[in-house]
Scaffold this motif. Structure first.
Motif, mmCIF file in Angstrom:
data_model
loop_
_atom_site.group_PDB
_atom_site.id
_atom_site.type_symbol
_atom_site.label_atom_id
_atom_site.label_comp_id
_atom_site.label_asym_id
_atom_site.label_seq_id
_atom_site.Cartn_x
_atom_site.Cartn_y
_atom_site.Cartn_z
ATOM 1 N N PHE A 225 -48.235 -28.284 68.874
ATOM 2 C CA PHE A 225 -48.308 -27.200 67.891
ATOM 3 C C PHE A 225 -49.763 -26.800 67.631
ATOM 4 O O PHE A 225 -50.104 -25.617 67.602
ATOM 5 C CB PHE A 225 -47.634 -27.649 66.596
ATOM 6 N N VAL A 226 -50.638 -27.790 67.440
ATOM 7 C CA VAL A 226 -52.057 -27.509 67.196
ATOM 8 C C VAL A 226 -52.656 -26.738 68.370
ATOM 9 O O VAL A 226 -53.385 -25.750 68.185
ATOM 10 C CB VAL A 226 -52.839 -28.822 66.952
ATOM 11 N N ARG A 227 -52.346 -27.174 69.565
ATOM 12 C CA ARG A 227 -52.882 -26.499 70.755
ATOM 13 C C ARG A 227 -52.342 -25.082 70.898
ATOM 14 O O ARG A 227 -53.058 -24.178 71.335
ATOM 15 C CB ARG A 227 -52.558 -27.336 71.990
ATOM 16 N N ARG A 228 -51.083 -24.891 70.520
ATOM 17 C CA ARG A 228 -50.512 -23.535 70.593
ATOM 18 C C ARG A 228 -51.208 -22.613 69.597
ATOM 19 O O ARG A 228 -51.528 -21.464 69.922
ATOM 20 C CB ARG A 228 -49.004 -23.582 70.313
ATOM 21 N N CYS A 229 -51.439 -23.098 68.386
ATOM 22 C CA CYS A 229 -52.162 -22.297 67.393
ATOM 23 C C CYS A 229 -53.568 -21.978 67.890
ATOM 24 O O CYS A 229 -54.036 -20.839 67.790
ATOM 25 C CB CYS A 229 -52.234 -23.031 66.057
ATOM 26 N N TYR A 230 -54.242 -22.989 68.438
ATOM 27 C CA TYR A 230 -55.623 -22.819 68.903
ATOM 28 C C TYR A 230 -55.713 -21.826 70.059
ATOM 29 O O TYR A 230 -56.752 -21.189 70.257
ATOM 30 C CB TYR A 230 -56.182 -24.183 69.332
ATOM 31 N N SER A 231 -54.635 -21.665 70.815
ATOM 32 C CA SER A 231 -54.640 -20.744 71.954
ATOM 33 C C SER A 231 -54.690 -19.281 71.537
ATOM 34 O O SER A 231 -54.987 -18.406 72.350
ATOM 35 C CB SER A 231 -53.404 -20.978 72.832
ATOM 36 N N ILE A 232 -54.404 -19.005 70.257
ATOM 37 C CA ILE A 232 -54.481 -17.644 69.736
ATOM 38 C C ILE A 232 -55.967 -17.303 69.537
ATOM 39 O O ILE A 232 -56.681 -18.024 68.824
ATOM 40 C CB ILE A 232 -53.717 -17.520 68.415
ATOM 41 N N PRO A 233 -56.481 -16.247 70.160
ATOM 42 C CA PRO A 233 -57.925 -15.978 70.127
ATOM 43 C C PRO A 233 -58.542 -15.958 68.733
ATOM 44 O O PRO A 233 -59.647 -16.506 68.531
ATOM 45 C CB PRO A 233 -58.031 -14.612 70.817
ATOM 46 N N ALA A 234 -57.872 -15.354 67.765
ATOM 47 C CA ALA A 234 -58.448 -15.277 66.418
ATOM 48 C C ALA A 234 -58.530 -16.655 65.768
ATOM 49 O O ALA A 234 -59.471 -16.942 65.017
ATOM 50 C CB ALA A 234 -57.617 -14.336 65.551
ATOM 51 N N VAL A 235 -57.558 -17.516 66.035
ATOM 52 C CA VAL A 235 -57.576 -18.877 65.489
ATOM 53 C C VAL A 235 -58.671 -19.691 66.169
ATOM 54 O O VAL A 235 -59.425 -20.418 65.514
ATOM 55 C CB VAL A 235 -56.201 -19.552 65.658
ATOM 56 N N LEU B 150 -50.630 -25.358 57.930
ATOM 57 C CA LEU B 150 -50.515 -26.694 58.525
ATOM 58 C C LEU B 150 -51.602 -26.927 59.567
ATOM 59 O O LEU B 150 -52.210 -28.006 59.614
ATOM 60 C CB LEU B 150 -49.133 -26.877 59.152
ATOM 61 N N TYR B 151 -51.865 -25.939 60.393
ATOM 62 C CA TYR B 151 -52.877 -26.075 61.447
ATOM 63 C C TYR B 151 -54.237 -26.479 60.881
ATOM 64 O O TYR B 151 -54.918 -27.352 61.439
ATOM 65 C CB TYR B 151 -53.012 -24.751 62.215
ATOM 66 N N MET B 152 -54.642 -25.872 59.778
ATOM 67 C CA MET B 152 -55.970 -26.129 59.236
ATOM 68 C C MET B 152 -56.162 -27.595 58.843
ATOM 69 O O MET B 152 -57.281 -28.115 58.903
ATOM 70 C CB MET B 152 -56.235 -25.219 58.031
ATOM 71 N N THR B 153 -55.088 -28.259 58.453
ATOM 72 C CA THR B 153 -55.182 -29.686 58.162
ATOM 73 C C THR B 153 -55.098 -30.516 59.433
ATOM 74 O O THR B 153 -55.884 -31.452 59.633
ATOM 75 C CB THR B 153 -54.066 -30.114 57.188
ATOM 76 N N LEU B 154 -54.173 -30.179 60.318
ATOM 77 C CA LEU B 154 -53.984 -30.993 61.519
ATOM 78 C C LEU B 154 -55.191 -30.959 62.448
ATOM 79 O O LEU B 154 -55.525 -31.970 63.074
ATOM 80 C CB LEU B 154 -52.736 -30.526 62.272
ATOM 81 N N VAL B 155 -55.869 -29.809 62.559
ATOM 82 C CA VAL B 155 -57.009 -29.722 63.474
ATOM 83 C C VAL B 155 -58.180 -30.565 62.975
ATOM 84 O O VAL B 155 -59.049 -30.987 63.758
ATOM 85 C CB VAL B 155 -57.430 -28.246 63.686
ATOM 86 N N ARG B 156 -58.208 -30.866 61.682
ATOM 87 C CA ARG B 156 -59.245 -31.703 61.084
ATOM 88 C C ARG B 156 -58.838 -33.177 61.024
ATOM 89 O O ARG B 156 -59.664 -34.037 60.714
ATOM 90 C CB ARG B 156 -59.550 -31.206 59.659
ATOM 91 N N PHE B 157 -57.585 -33.464 61.288
ATOM 92 C CA PHE B 157 -57.040 -34.783 60.988
ATOM 93 C C PHE B 157 -57.758 -35.909 61.735
ATOM 94 O O PHE B 157 -58.291 -36.831 61.108
ATOM 95 C CB PHE B 157 -55.537 -34.810 61.312
#
Length: 255
Positions: free
Chosen positions: A210-220, A178-185
């Motif tokens: 949610f997008v910001r939480r995913c992005y906070s993960i260093p690998a993401v 889901l993140y990969m689509t939302l961050v591009r939206f």
């Protein structure tokens, strides 16, 4: 067929254009060339692996020993990385799993995927490449119905159980999908694919969280380059963007 797929470039190479020769896109220091095979494009890898059955798509999992493509389907590649290298010691963090061991959690992820993939991940493409008004309207309606559904799902999670992700407190494959689509939206799809009814940054507060939480993960965070995302999309389809003009907006802040 002149389609080449993804291009490999070195930092500092001459700026590239779209297929029609329009635009000027810098080869910056974030570029990673193919240091294994020296391929200039994904098409060269497919031809090297004698795979001529489909589009020259990404991602690609490549076997350097056999000089062949192992897989080019994103979910299957995630499954391979999640388990295939545990026993031989190649996995740095074998304890970290994207696919939940808990059957209930995995079942919930699969249920979410039943609408996330066709109406959100693929839904934006159905909007962007629709060839009739009816097809576009159907895809657009389904997309925003699903975004509303996900917004409510995450609101319930975040406000009642204090869980940041779709199925719990840990990032899983369905979150990444889901993140990969939302961050591009907002920076891409709203303009490019006409998914313009509402925006993640202004109209879906729990999806944005949610997008910001995913992005906070260093690998993401390390795998997210908005500049490259925009450059790729807005230069890849001359039928949608003849002159390769890249819009200014990067979407909402990810932090």
């Amino acid at each position: 067929d002149h389609h080449l797929g993804w291009h490999f470039r070195n930092p500092g190479d001459d700026p590239v254009t779209n297929d029609l020769g329009h635009g000027s896109f810098e080869c910056d220091d974030a570029l990673v060339p193919d240091t294994v095979n020296g391929a200039a494009t994904i098409r060269e890898l497919y031809e090297m692996g004698k795979d001529e059955t489909g589009k020259y798509s990404t991602p690609v999992l490549w076997c350097n020993t056999e000089k062949a493509i192992v897989c080019n389907e994103s979910l299957e590649i995630l499954k391979i990385f999640d388990a295939a290298f545990d026993a031989n010691g190649l996995s740095k963090h074998p304890e970290r799993k994207l696919f939940p061991q808990d059957e209930k959690q995995q079942s919930e992820a699969e249920s979410l995927n039943e609408y996330v993939y066709p109406t959100v991940n693929n839904g934006v493409y159905r909007c962007g490449f629709a060839k009739s008004q009816a097809a576009y309207t159907t895809a657009h309606t389904e997309l925003f119905c699903s975004l509303d559904r996900l917004e409510e799902h995450l609101r319930t999670r975040q406000e009642t159980t204090h869980q940041e992700f779709l199925t719990g407190n840990e990032l899983t494959w369905i979150d990444l999908r889901l993140y990969m689509t939302l961050v591009r939206f907002d920076p891409v799809y709203v303009v490019y694919f006409k998914t313009s009814q509402r925006r993640i940054g202004t109209d879906f507060p729990h999806l944005l969280r949610f997008v910001r939480r995913c992005y906070s993960i260093p690998a993401v965070r390390a795998a997210t380059n908005i500049r490259h995302i925009k450059m790729h999309y807005f230069s890849s389809h001359p039928v949608l963007n003849t002159y390769g003009i890249i819009p200014e907006s990067d979407g909402p802040s990810l932090e």
